[in-house]
Design an enzyme around this catalytic site. Structure first.
Site, PDB file in Angstrom:
ATOM      1  N   ASP A  99       0.848  -1.046  -0.023  1.00  0.00           N
ATOM      2  CA  ASP A  99       0.076  -0.045  -0.078  1.00  0.00           C
ATOM      3  C   ASP A  99       0.826   1.253   0.017  1.00  0.00           C
ATOM      4  O   ASP A  99       1.561   1.558   0.894  1.00  0.00           O
ATOM      5  CB  ASP A  99      -1.008   0.091   1.308  1.00  0.00           C
ATOM      6  N   ASP A 200      -2.829   4.645  -2.361  1.00  0.00           N
ATOM      7  CA  ASP A 200      -3.889   5.257  -1.480  1.00  0.00           C
ATOM      8  C   ASP A 200      -4.161   6.756  -2.172  1.00  0.00           C
ATOM      9  O   ASP A 200      -3.345   7.620  -2.140  1.00  0.00           O
ATOM     10  CB  ASP A 200      -3.514   5.371  -0.177  1.00  0.00           C
ATOM     11  N   GLU A 242      -6.217   4.586  -6.264  1.00  0.00           N
ATOM     12  CA  GLU A 242      -7.444   4.508  -5.670  1.00  0.00           C
ATOM     13  C   GLU A 242      -8.132   5.924  -6.051  1.00  0.00           C
ATOM     14  O   GLU A 242      -7.400   7.046  -5.534  1.00  0.00           O
ATOM     15  CB  GLU A 242      -7.299   4.752  -4.022  1.00  0.00           C
ATOM     16  N   HIS A 316     -11.245  -1.930   3.113  1.00  0.00           N
ATOM     17  CA  HIS A 316     -11.383  -1.530   4.411  1.00  0.00           C
ATOM     18  C   HIS A 316     -11.968  -0.407   4.766  1.00  0.00           C
ATOM     19  O   HIS A 316     -12.039  -0.147   6.112  1.00  0.00           O
ATOM     20  CB  HIS A 316      -9.729  -1.511   4.763  1.00  0.00           C
ATOM     21  N   ASP A 317     -12.371   0.328   3.701  1.00  0.00           N
ATOM     22  CA  ASP A 317     -13.133   1.333   3.907  1.00  0.00           C
ATOM     23  C   ASP A 317     -14.895   1.227   3.639  1.00  0.00           C
ATOM     24  O   ASP A 317     -15.315   2.346   3.753  1.00  0.00           O
ATOM     25  CB  ASP A 317     -12.650   2.721   3.013  1.00  0.00           C
TER      26      ASP A 317
END
Length: 543
Positions: A99, A200, A242, A316-317
């Protein structure tokens, strides 16, 4: 035509390290815990592992606030553990995706600590500092985590920008030294033989805060092209950005192979469909199913070799998809989970499975603020309480959309704490772990796990899944999602009932010769008069 890369027929599994497996019983998942479960992931059939951040961090935002990009958080282990994880993944044919969090750092990163010392400090321009305007904040930019995006630094009398927590100051990508620092760090990891990066909020690095521009700034693609040239473009790796604001046109800028930027992006257009337009994610409405189909169809048909799609329901969000758009009642949890998996995995793109999705993990409602951990939910709770919302209204929104739903520890068995830890878990488990767990899934040949395993195998075995064209049928149907995949003379038909109520489907245009996969053991082959049971999803091979 697509020039095939390894990630075109791959399936990626996302691990949230804090919640996957604890090896030393301190209540926090760790790298050795992940290593101990690699054979499980190998059995599932995945090709790549996306690891949410394991870098040194004060954990204001669960590791997405990094204080040292080339060090491992002590809770998770050591660099030697990390190198062992990479090697153990390789032994099983699994690539490790790191990440990459480079829109911002932690305010405890040495760069920011130096940046705060004075306006003349060499690191000052690593971040975005502005003078007050008439004694107030520079402008009205707001943080994703509630409140203003500017924080006053008393020592120097200037504000710094933070599009997330005030402990996550934004890096100044216009500074060439910042970019060079990032390239050096990325190459450090690439030289350790990782399989790529998930990036990210990468669409924010081109921000121009003075113009109130955050996403998709004018220099964004210049930075990504430079990143490709200086780092991962020299390796056989996968990159996924993302990009919350991506349209098909923007996604092509990122992922067209001729542009030398990224392999693919995460676009979130479908994820926002239960939000009230123009309001926060907490202001929810029922899913518009026809709109969901329209969006999937748009993204399935927009790329003609000039881009690539990613496919996902969970991360995860986001809340657990079975609770969100399936049915988490015991009698329908597995059926609806298989239906959702079938719809997604039969499309073109690279699918992502979030830990626990493959066993049907569901949301975990809370009844009090003190049961929350996520900074976004906690900030929203206080903000809405002050705005006059009731505690019940706030918790209802959090239980539907809060990020803690996805972050609760993995259920491995019926044992204490689901086999995740013998200590006290950092976040309470879903109370159904005693029945909803890996041990039970592996023992049941009809489980959701084995449905995912078969879907993954089909992508590897059948070129039609990777390369076939897509055509939607019945776009105006209120219950059915029906689409064709075709490659050469081969045609597959995906027929799925998205809801609990039975519904009928008839067609004279397709003659089914084989059922490729179904979530019922006795689905009918005849397409002339088909009654689909609750959440029934069938993939047919047709003449």
């Amino acid at each position: 035509m697509i020039k095939k890369k390894w990630w075109h027929d791959s399936v990626v599994y996302q691990i949230y390290p804090r919640s996957f497996q604890d090896s030393n019983n301190d209540g926090i998942g760790d790298i050795q815990g992940i290593i101990s479960r690699l054979d499980y992931l190998k059995e599932l059939g995945i090709d790549a592992l996306w690891l949410s951040p394991v870098f040194e961090s004060p954990n204001d935002d669960n590791g997405y606030d990094i204080s040292n990009y080339q060090g491992i958080m002590a809770e998770f282990g050591t660099m030697a553990d990390m190198e062992e994880l990479i090697a153990q993944c390789h032994e099983r044919g699994i690539r490790l995706i790191m990440d990459l969090v480079v829109n911002h750092t932690s305010d405890e990163h040495p760069w920011f600590i130096e940046s705060q010392q004075s306006k003349e400090n060499p690191y000052r321009d690593y971040y975005i500092w502005r003078d007050p305007v008439k004694g107030e904040m520079p402008n009205d930019l707001v943080s994703t985590f509630s409140g203003p995006a500017w924080e006053l630094d008393e020592r120097t009398g200037q504000y710094y920008l933070h599009l997330f927590s005030k402990k996550q100051p934004d890096l100044n990508w216009e500074n060439k030294k910042v970019r060079q620092e990032v390239w050096q760090m990325m190459n450090f990891w690439l030289e350790k033989d990782i399989g790529g990066f998930r990036m990210d909020v990468i669409d924010l690095i081109g921000k121009q805060p003075d113009l109130n521009v955050t996403g998709n700034g004018p220099k964004l693609h210049d930075y990504l092209h430079e990143m490709n040239r200086e780092t991962f473009g020299n390796y056989d790796v996968m990159t996924v950005g993302e990009t919350w604001g991506a349209t098909p046109e923007i996604a092509k800028l990122y992922s067209d192979p001729k542009r030398d930027e990224l392999s693919m992006v995460f676009q979130f257009e479908h994820i926002g469909l239960d939000e009230i337009p123009g309001k926060a994610k907490w202001d929810w409405q029922e899913l518009d199913f026809k709109r969901l189909k329209q969006i999937f169809t748009k993204w399935q048909t927009c790329f003609k070799g000039d881009g690539w799609n990613s496919l996902f329901w969970n991360n995860h969000d986001t809340p657990r998809i079975i609770s969100r758009w399936g049915n988490d009642k015991p009698e329908f949890r597995i059926l609806s989970g298989k239906m959702l998996a079938t719809i997604l995995h039969m499309q073109q793109g690279t699918p992502y499975i979030y830990q626990g999705e493959e066993i049907g993990m569901i949301n975990t409602p809370v009844t009090d603020r003190h049961q929350l951990d996520d900074i976004e939910s906690l900030n929203m709770y206080e903000e809405r309480l002050a705005a006059g919302y009731t505690k019940e209204e706030i918790l209802l929104s959090i239980n539907k959309k809060g990020r803690d739903n996805a972050r609760r520890p993995m259920h491995w068995s019926h044992q204490l704490n689901g086999g995740f830890t013998e200590g006290t878990p950092w976040l309470a488990l879903n109370p159904h772990y005693d029945t909803l767990n890996v041990e039970n899934a592996l023992a049941d040949s009809n489980s959701l796990f084995y449905h995912y395993q078969r879907l993954i195998a089909l992508r590897k075995e059948q070129p039609i899944v990777v390369l076939g064209t897509y055509k939607e049928l019945l776009p105006d149907d209120e219950q059915l999602y029906v689409y064709e995949r075709a490659l050469g003379s081969e045609r597959w038909l995906v027929v799925a009932n998205f809801y609990e109520q039975p519904t009928s489907f008839q067609t004279e245009s397709y003659v089914a010769t084989e059922i490729i996969i179904s979530n019922y053991p006795d689905s009918k082959l005849d397409l002339k008069d088909l009654t689909l049971r609750p959440y029934e999803a069938i993939v047919y091979k047709c003449q």
